[in-house]
Design a protein around this motif. Sequence first.
Motif, PDB file in Angstrom:
ATOM      1  N   VAL A   3      -0.920  -1.257   6.266  1.00 40.30           N
ATOM      2  CA  VAL A   3      -1.492   0.070   6.045  1.00 40.30           C
ATOM      3  C   VAL A   3      -0.389   1.003   5.585  1.00 40.30           C
ATOM      4  O   VAL A   3       0.756   0.928   6.033  1.00 40.30           O
ATOM      5  N   LEU A  34      -7.467   1.885  11.131  1.00 41.69           N
ATOM      6  CA  LEU A  34      -7.440   0.519  10.618  1.00 41.69           C
ATOM      7  C   LEU A  34      -6.159  -0.147  11.088  1.00 41.69           C
ATOM      8  O   LEU A  34      -5.087   0.482  11.088  1.00 41.69           O
ATOM      9  N   PRO A  80       0.826  -1.218   0.000  1.00 37.49           N
ATOM     10  CA  PRO A  80       0.000   0.000   0.000  1.00 37.49           C
ATOM     11  C   PRO A  80       0.853   1.258   0.000  1.00 37.49           C
ATOM     12  O   PRO A  80       1.887   1.332   0.676  1.00 37.49           O
ATOM     13  N   VAL A  84      -2.674   6.427   7.141  1.00 34.70           N
ATOM     14  CA  VAL A  84      -3.925   5.713   7.378  1.00 34.70           C
ATOM     15  C   VAL A  84      -4.169   5.593   8.874  1.00 34.70           C
ATOM     16  O   VAL A  84      -3.309   5.130   9.613  1.00 34.70           O
ATOM     17  N   GLU A  85      -5.345   5.993   9.314  1.00 40.94           N
ATOM     18  CA  GLU A  85      -5.715   5.898  10.718  1.00 40.94           C
ATOM     19  C   GLU A  85      -7.003   5.108  10.860  1.00 40.94           C
ATOM     20  O   GLU A  85      -7.836   5.057   9.957  1.00 40.94           O
ATOM     21  N   ASP A 143      -8.094   2.200  -1.379  1.00 41.90           N
ATOM     22  CA  ASP A 143      -7.957   3.468  -0.665  1.00 41.90           C
ATOM     23  C   ASP A 143      -8.623   3.336   0.702  1.00 41.90           C
ATOM     24  O   ASP A 143      -9.706   2.749   0.818  1.00 41.90           O
ATOM     25  N   ALA A 144      -7.999   3.894   1.721  1.00 45.44           N
ATOM     26  CA  ALA A 144      -8.531   3.771   3.077  1.00 45.44           C
ATOM     27  C   ALA A 144      -9.958   4.308   3.173  1.00 45.44           C
ATOM     28  O   ALA A 144     -10.762   3.810   3.967  1.00 45.44           O
ATOM     29  N   GLY A 170      -2.163   6.564   2.193  1.00 44.91           N
ATOM     30  CA  GLY A 170      -3.614   6.562   2.196  1.00 44.91           C
ATOM     31  C   GLY A 170      -4.240   5.277   1.706  1.00 44.91           C
ATOM     32  O   GLY A 170      -5.454   5.223   1.515  1.00 44.91           O
ATOM     33  N   GLN A 171      -3.445   4.217   1.563  1.00 49.92           N
ATOM     34  CA  GLN A 171      -3.957   2.947   1.060  1.00 49.92           C
ATOM     35  C   GLN A 171      -3.839   1.841   2.094  1.00 49.92           C
ATOM     36  O   GLN A 171      -3.093   1.952   3.067  1.00 49.92           O
ATOM     37  N   VAL A 172      -4.583   0.760   1.825  1.00 51.34           N
ATOM     38  CA  VAL A 172      -4.600  -0.396   2.712  1.00 51.34           C
ATOM     39  C   VAL A 172      -4.390  -1.652   1.869  1.00 51.34           C
ATOM     40  O   VAL A 172      -5.002  -1.808   0.806  1.00 51.34           O
TER      41      VAL A 172
END
Length: 324
Positions: free
Chosen positions: A71, A78, A25, A75-76, A100-101, A28-30
């Motif tokens: 993550v 998750l 990722p 990213v928050e 995307d998150a 901003g990605q997961v």
Amino acid sequence: MRVVEFQEYGGPEVLKVVEAPAPEPGPGQVGIDVACTGVNFVDLKARADGYRVPRLGYVPGVEVYGRVRAVGPGVEGLAVGQEVTALTEGGAYADVAIADAATVFSLPGGVDLRTAATLPAVLPTAYALVHAVGRLKPGETVLVQGAAGGVGTVVGQLAEAAGAAAVYGVVSGEGKAAYAREHGYDEVFVGEFTQAVRASTGGRGVDLALDPVGGETFSASLASLAAFGRLVSFGNASSAQPWSVGQPELYPLGVSVAGFSILTLARTAPTELRALAERAFATVADGTVSLPVTAEFALEEAAEAHRLMGARGSTGKLLLRVGG
């Protein structure tokens, strides 16, 4: 990892299982270890027509259920190992997918894991068609094309729960008609529907029509509206030329036409998508709607899933089993 990709456009046979490096990722990605992924008509359009395909080889699939693998920066909310369902920009026919998150969602309470993979695309689409875009009011009538498909299955139940006076469906065969009647539809028409709609509504027409087909079906749905009715286009399965309407179609009865695409909304208004998804997911958690999984395939059997859906022989939702 395994992925199902195509290097050329064509029939289901162009789908091939290959090995590829697991993606990481970005900001901003997961990254998600995929347990199962939903099969949607948009996947068939990508394979056959290049719909939303930026380049070949392409890995189709827009909705997954699985566990967070990693993550990316920024990213928050998750965590690695968390069970999630997600809407993706493609790439879901794989052991690992990237999303995307903003389009990754924690599972609502009371939702079984098989149902989880059916949620991120189909359910918010159906909810938007009935409520956010279609703005159905109690006592109104609804006409739904593809009533036995994934979106149609949910729309019938949502419209019934919203107090629709009558919910009419259109399907391609008698077997699908029986299925639709079990999921919120009062009457189901096979094939041609315009005269039947007028007959069932005493000549008035319907207040809301929902069309994923386009072409002649779009025009017939528009002609089936009552005064001040609304038509929502949410696809072009027919691959016809894009629709166009103006004063001759709209002015006589004061009708209106709107459009909806959940994949486009994910790009342009992710905050609105999240709010929409949360409201939609609640209808599954509280038992208002259910989305039956009617067929499951192994990842390596993706071509068979496409053949079944492409032959217009499927009802409800199709899944690919990927991981444990």
